[in-house]
Enzyme design. Structure first.
Site, short mmCIF file in Angstrom:
data_model
loop_
_atom_site.label_atom_id
_atom_site.label_comp_id
_atom_site.label_asym_id
_atom_site.label_seq_id
_atom_site.Cartn_x
_atom_site.Cartn_y
_atom_site.Cartn_z
N GLU A 103 -51.23 24.66 51.60
CA GLU A 103 -52.38 25.44 52.09
C GLU A 103 -52.35 26.87 51.55
OE1 GLU A 103 -55.19 25.63 53.18
OE2 GLU A 103 -55.60 24.46 54.99
N ASP A 104 -53.51 27.47 51.50
CA ASP A 104 -53.60 28.88 51.12
C ASP A 104 -53.31 29.78 52.32
OD1 ASP A 104 -55.87 27.95 52.38
OD2 ASP A 104 -57.29 28.99 51.10
N ASP A 107 -55.01 30.35 59.74
CA ASP A 107 -55.58 31.37 60.62
C ASP A 107 -55.35 30.93 62.07
OD1 ASP A 107 -56.97 33.39 61.80
OD2 ASP A 107 -58.87 33.04 60.78
N PHE A 156 -59.40 39.98 56.80
CA PHE A 156 -59.94 38.98 55.89
C PHE A 156 -59.47 39.25 54.47
CE2 PHE A 156 -62.95 36.40 53.55
CZ PHE A 156 -62.99 35.26 54.36
N ARG A 169 -62.30 33.64 44.32
CA ARG A 169 -61.21 32.66 44.26
C ARG A 169 -60.39 32.80 42.99
NH1 ARG A 169 -62.00 28.73 48.29
NH2 ARG A 169 -64.13 28.14 48.73
P1 XMP Z 1 -57.87 27.63 60.82
O1 XMP Z 1 -58.21 26.30 61.42
O2 XMP Z 1 -56.39 27.84 60.62
O3 XMP Z 1 -58.60 27.64 59.43
O4 XMP Z 1 -58.49 28.77 61.60
C1 XMP Z 1 -58.04 28.21 58.29
C2 XMP Z 1 -59.15 28.34 57.27
O5 XMP Z 1 -59.93 29.49 57.57
C3 XMP Z 1 -60.30 30.15 56.38
N1 XMP Z 1 -59.77 31.53 56.43
C4 XMP Z 1 -59.87 32.44 55.45
N2 XMP Z 1 -60.41 32.37 54.22
N3 XMP Z 1 -59.81 34.62 53.81
C5 XMP Z 1 -60.37 33.47 53.41
O6 XMP Z 1 -60.85 33.42 52.29
C6 XMP Z 1 -59.25 34.78 55.02
O7 XMP Z 1 -58.75 35.86 55.35
C7 XMP Z 1 -59.28 33.63 55.89
N4 XMP Z 1 -58.82 33.40 57.15
C8 XMP Z 1 -59.15 32.12 57.45
C9 XMP Z 1 -59.70 29.34 55.26
O8 XMP Z 1 -60.69 28.48 54.77
C10 XMP Z 1 -58.60 28.54 55.89
O9 XMP Z 1 -58.35 27.31 55.23
MG MG Z 2 -58.28 26.57 53.11
#
Ligand code: XMP
Ligand code: MG
Length: 183
Positions: A103-104, A107, A156, A169
């Site tokens: 995963e990247d 959150d 973010f 990206r």
């Molecule tokens: P959860 O279920 O862990 O989801 O809340 C995680 C997804 O939320 C998005 N996400 C972000 N994407 N910058 C982003 O570009 C951020 O700071 C960020 N925080 C959450 C992302 O799609 C991740 O997979």
């Molecule tokens: Mg993601």
């Protein structure tokens, strides 16, 4: 096409290309040591994990195969609800495999905790998680994440796979957006 420079949209750089590369190499070394030559199936979560997957997989010495999943979580507004829909499923049978979810960012952790349970139900030998970034919010969910690149504040972030409205990206570093972009 607008002609403005992407860099002008950013507030500051959180992790440079070099920092990310060296942290990913450390994670790979840890993973190689833990799996001790066993084959690993890397499961990348589209689209954000594409860059981590590309770099992590190339830094590993273990035999790996790769597969991809795309999921979307239902939720009101920006809040992830934990109710997840599979947009693209795996092509690999997980039975008996050592699965490492790549995963990247985590959150709330709701999406990933659903995903982990879903993959476990398919009969793999093991399922672990590797994420480059984790936000403090994730601590509220009972989810064991074995490999974490960086713990970051609840800001973010974009770049290295992470997007804002599908942009940024392609950056080779991770940064925060300038307020004028999202306000
Ligand atoms: P959860 O279920 O862990 O989801 O809340 C995680 C997804 O939320 C998005 N996400 C972000 N994407 N910058 C982003 O570009 C951020 O700071 C960020 N925080 C959450 C992302 O799609 C991740 O997979
Ligand atoms: Mg993601």
């Amino acid at each position: 096409m607008d002609s403005h420079d992407v860099q002008a949209d950013l507030k500051h750089v959180l992790y440079t290309k070099e920092q990310i590369q060296s942290r990913v190499a450390e994670l790979a070394a840890q993973i190689d040591a833990d799996y001790e030559g066993r084959d690993v199936l890397l499961v990348g979560v589209l689209k954000g994990a594409v860059m981590v997957m590309a770099d992590l997989s190339r830094a590993l010495h273990s035999h790996v195969t790769m597969d991809w999943m795309a999921v979307s979580s239902y939720g009101s507004g920006t809040q992830s609800s934990g109710v997840v829909r599979i947009l693209k499923d795996l092509e690999t049978d997980l039975m008996g495999k050592h699965v490492l979810i790549v995963e990247d960012i985590i959150d709330s952790g709701l999406t990933l905790s659903w995903l982990k349970a879903n993959l476990i139900s398919r009969g793999p030998a093991t399922v672990e998680i590797c994420t480059l970034l984790r936000k403090p919010e994730a601590a509220k969910v009972e989810i064991d994440v074995k490999y974490v690149g960086y713990e970051i504040p609840s800001e973010f972030v974009v770049g290295y796979g992470l997007d804002f409205a599908e942009k940024y990206r392609n950056l080779d570093f991770i940064g925060t957006l300038a307020p004028h972009i999202y306000e």
